[in-house]
Design an enzyme around this catalytic site. Structure first.
Site, PDB file in Angstrom:
ATOM      1  N   ASP A  91       0.812  -1.200  -0.160  1.00 22.66           N
ATOM      2  CA  ASP A  91       0.007   0.089   0.045  1.00 22.66           C
ATOM      3  C   ASP A  91       0.991   1.190   0.034  1.00 22.66           C
ATOM      4  O   ASP A  91       2.051   1.090   0.295  1.00 22.66           O
ATOM      5  CB  ASP A  91      -0.948  -0.065   1.137  1.00 22.66           C
ATOM      6  CG  ASP A  91      -0.232   0.354   2.598  1.00 22.66           C
ATOM      7  OD1 ASP A  91       1.090   0.111   2.475  1.00 22.66           O
ATOM      8  OD2 ASP A  91      -0.663   0.465   3.506  1.00 22.66           O
ATOM      9  N   GLN A 225     -11.556   7.160  -4.538  1.00 23.22           N
ATOM     10  CA  GLN A 225     -12.176   7.595  -2.965  1.00 23.22           C
ATOM     11  C   GLN A 225     -13.516   8.250  -3.355  1.00 23.22           C
ATOM     12  O   GLN A 225     -14.192   7.809  -4.417  1.00 23.22           O
ATOM     13  CB  GLN A 225     -11.176   8.509  -2.521  1.00 23.22           C
ATOM     14  CG  GLN A 225      -9.900   7.981  -1.836  1.00 23.22           C
ATOM     15  CD  GLN A 225      -9.983   7.114  -0.764  1.00 23.22           C
ATOM     16  OE1 GLN A 225     -11.029   7.027  -0.035  1.00 23.22           O
ATOM     17  NE2 GLN A 225      -9.177   6.275  -0.441  1.00 23.22           N
ATOM     18  N   ASP A 302      -7.962  -7.839   0.607  1.00 25.24           N
ATOM     19  CA  ASP A 302      -6.866  -7.845   1.728  1.00 25.24           C
ATOM     20  C   ASP A 302      -7.606  -7.670   3.001  1.00 25.24           C
ATOM     21  O   ASP A 302      -8.627  -6.721   2.978  1.00 25.24           O
ATOM     22  CB  ASP A 302      -5.694  -7.175   1.702  1.00 25.24           C
ATOM     23  CG  ASP A 302      -6.044  -5.724   2.089  1.00 25.24           C
ATOM     24  OD1 ASP A 302      -6.589  -5.054   1.069  1.00 25.24           O
ATOM     25  OD2 ASP A 302      -5.684  -5.188   3.222  1.00 25.24           O
ATOM     26  N   CYS A 340     -12.211 -28.796   7.909  1.00 28.80           N
ATOM     27  CA  CYS A 340     -11.166 -27.966   7.451  1.00 28.80           C
ATOM     28  C   CYS A 340      -9.933 -28.983   7.274  1.00 28.80           C
ATOM     29  O   CYS A 340      -9.497 -29.958   8.166  1.00 28.80           O
ATOM     30  CB  CYS A 340     -10.786 -26.950   8.398  1.00 28.80           C
ATOM     31  SG  CYS A 340      -8.902 -26.071   8.152  1.00 28.80           S
ATOM     32  N   CYS A 342      -6.649 -28.094   7.094  1.00 28.73           N
ATOM     33  CA  CYS A 342      -5.255 -27.596   7.608  1.00 28.73           C
ATOM     34  C   CYS A 342      -4.471 -28.407   8.538  1.00 28.73           C
ATOM     35  O   CYS A 342      -5.191 -29.159   9.163  1.00 28.73           O
ATOM     36  CB  CYS A 342      -5.592 -26.188   8.162  1.00 28.73           C
ATOM     37  SG  CYS A 342      -5.861 -26.127   9.876  1.00 28.73           S
ATOM     38  N   CYS A 345      -6.002 -28.231  12.327  1.00 24.21           N
ATOM     39  CA  CYS A 345      -7.628 -29.190  12.248  1.00 24.21           C
ATOM     40  C   CYS A 345      -7.252 -30.460  12.252  1.00 24.21           C
ATOM     41  O   CYS A 345      -7.826 -31.474  12.831  1.00 24.21           O
ATOM     42  CB  CYS A 345      -8.633 -28.616  11.337  1.00 24.21           C
ATOM     43  SG  CYS A 345      -9.062 -26.909  11.794  1.00 24.21           S
ATOM     44  N   HIS A 371      -4.849 -21.671  10.807  1.00 25.18           N
ATOM     45  CA  HIS A 371      -6.060 -21.984  10.625  1.00 25.18           C
ATOM     46  C   HIS A 371      -6.888 -21.003   9.886  1.00 25.18           C
ATOM     47  O   HIS A 371      -7.650 -21.206   8.760  1.00 25.18           O
ATOM     48  CB  HIS A 371      -6.954 -22.666  11.849  1.00 25.18           C
ATOM     49  CG  HIS A 371      -8.554 -22.670  11.525  1.00 25.18           C
ATOM     50  ND1 HIS A 371      -9.062 -23.949  10.865  1.00 25.18           N
ATOM     51  CD2 HIS A 371      -9.421 -21.920  11.675  1.00 25.18           C
ATOM     52  CE1 HIS A 371     -10.322 -23.573  10.724  1.00 25.18           C
ATOM     53  NE2 HIS A 371     -10.524 -22.345  11.247  1.00 25.18           N
TER      54      HIS A 371
HETATM   55 ZN   LIG Z   1      -8.260 -25.615  10.163  1.00 28.83          ZN
END
Ligand SMILES: [Zn+2]
Length: 405
Positions: A91, A225, A302, A340, A342, A345, A371
């Protein structure tokens, strides 16, 4: 051209596409994890790669103060400094400087502000913000804008929008004259280099594989803007498009306004942005919101929410939000999110995660962040898939559904 954007499939206003940057090809719509000081808090770069993060954000204000842009430039820019060979967006520093409302002074030329670290005085202008971002060397950099506060009256919103338009023109002029100072002009070894057939990416190809029409340098995006006024947003979009950028961002939202208003401004602003250019909605939002905005035709988003919430023990799951600090999880043997995949998990119980959090262990922040980022990145994967199928899915309170025909 230093950026190529290809829309492969649309479903209503939603688009699935690919954005080719000098360091990586990105599948859109994309969620970009925030790495404020060249670090996505708590998550090492190899883990981010494993999670499938395609592009991350760096923050010019913070990096300018520490370690300083010259240090980063000498280390080969952010890519070399933080050892990240995928895409990066920075940014302009505008948003952070404007959040320091007590510590800044605004003129036509730029903003004088005091460092939140040591109180020292600094000055950002469109030119110096471009110079800093060129030194940091992200693939995509942002014009220096003024983020209008909320609420603001009509005169204030107009004055602020007009200043942003003048600063956009100055940002572009400086960028065009200095963009070749980017710190990664030389080939970077084993990075991702796109081949002549846009779409196939191979690793470790020599630089010669890049077609000559693709210039390996940064791209500067303009920012729309105009506060919460639809007519001013339209005018801001038109003036920014007239200056001409390879991508357009919608800024100045998520600044305290009600969510319905955010959506209304996003939807009306999108109507005025070119369909063939990437559209980036800055600083938004919850999992439900990122799905909603992707379905409206936003390509990039984002937000600090998944990483910040994780550090406070707030976890997003397919069954809704979980506040892991609660006593009800003390002996809960279940995984955080049974849907999930991941590594957190798959391996740990809610009881263990609750214990780590209650004990203030650093590992709690690491695991929670892994996670939450997985949840956001998977959510976007699902959105891309649903657009490919030509079906618009909604996502409410953690549940996916298809609207009735
Ligand atoms: Zn997870």
């Amino acid at each position: 051209m230093s950026l190529e954007f290809l829309i492969e499939k649309t479903s209503g206003p939603g688009r699935r596409g690919r954005l080719r940057t000098p360091h990586a090809e990105i599948e859109t719509p994309v969620f970009m994890p925030v790495g404020t000081v060249a670090s996505v808090k708590g998550v090492p770069q190899d883990t981010l790669e494993e999670l499938g993060a395609q592009i991350i954000l760096g923050n010019t204000y913070h990096l300018y103060l520490r370690p300083g842009v010259e240090t980063v430039r000498k280390m080969g820019g952010l890519h070399g400094f933080m050892s990240w060979n995928r895409a990066i967006l920075t940014d302009s520093g505008g948003f952070q400087v404007f959040s320091l409302s007590e510590l800044r002074k605004l003129t036509e030329d730029g903003v004088t502000f005091r460092s939140h670290l040591d109180g020292s005085s600094h000055f950002f202008s469109p030119e110096s913000a471009m110079e800093a971002q060129i030194s940091l060397g992200a693939d995509i950099i942002m014009a220096f804008d003024e983020c209008t506060e909320y609420p603001a009256d009509q005169a204030r919103m107009r004055q602020s929008m007009e200043l942003t338009a003048r600063w956009a023109a100055r940002s572009k002029k400086y960028f065009e004259e200095h963009k070749h100072n980017v710190p990664w002009k030389t080939p970077l070894g084993k990075e991702h280099v796109a081949t002549a057939a846009f779409g196939r990416v191979t690793t470790g190809q020599p630089k010669a594989a890049v077609p000559t029409c693709f210039e390996r340098t940064q791209s500067l995006f303009g920012i729309v803007q105009g506060g919460m006024d639809r007519a001013l947003r339209k005018e801001s979009a038109e003036r920014t498009i007239e200056i001409g950028f390879p991508g357009y961002a919608i800024g100045g939202l998520s600044v305290g306004e009600p969510r319905e208003l955010t959506r209304e401004i996003v939807e009306s602003t999108l109507e005025h942005l070119p369909k063939d250019k990437p559209r980036y909605l800055m600083g938004v939002g919850t999992p439900e919101e990122i799905v909603e905005y992707a379905n409206l035709g936003v390509d990039m988003m984002d937000c600090v929410l998944p990483t910040r919430a994780a550090r406070h023990g707030l976890l997003f799951t397919s069954e809704g939000k979980v506040s892991i600090k609660q006593a009800r999880y003390v002996q809960d043997q279940g995984s955080l999110d049974p849907n999930c995949s991941c590594r957190v998990c798959q391996r740990y119980s809610r009881a263990y995660l609750r214990h780590l959090y209650a004990s203030n262990e650093v590992l709690a922040q690491v695991l929670n962040t892994i996670h939450n980022l997985t949840f956001y990145l998977d959510t976007m994967r699902r959105v891309r898939h649903s657009i490919s199928l030509g079906e618009e899915y909604r996502f409410l309170s953690g549940v996916w559904s298809r609207p009735a025909p």
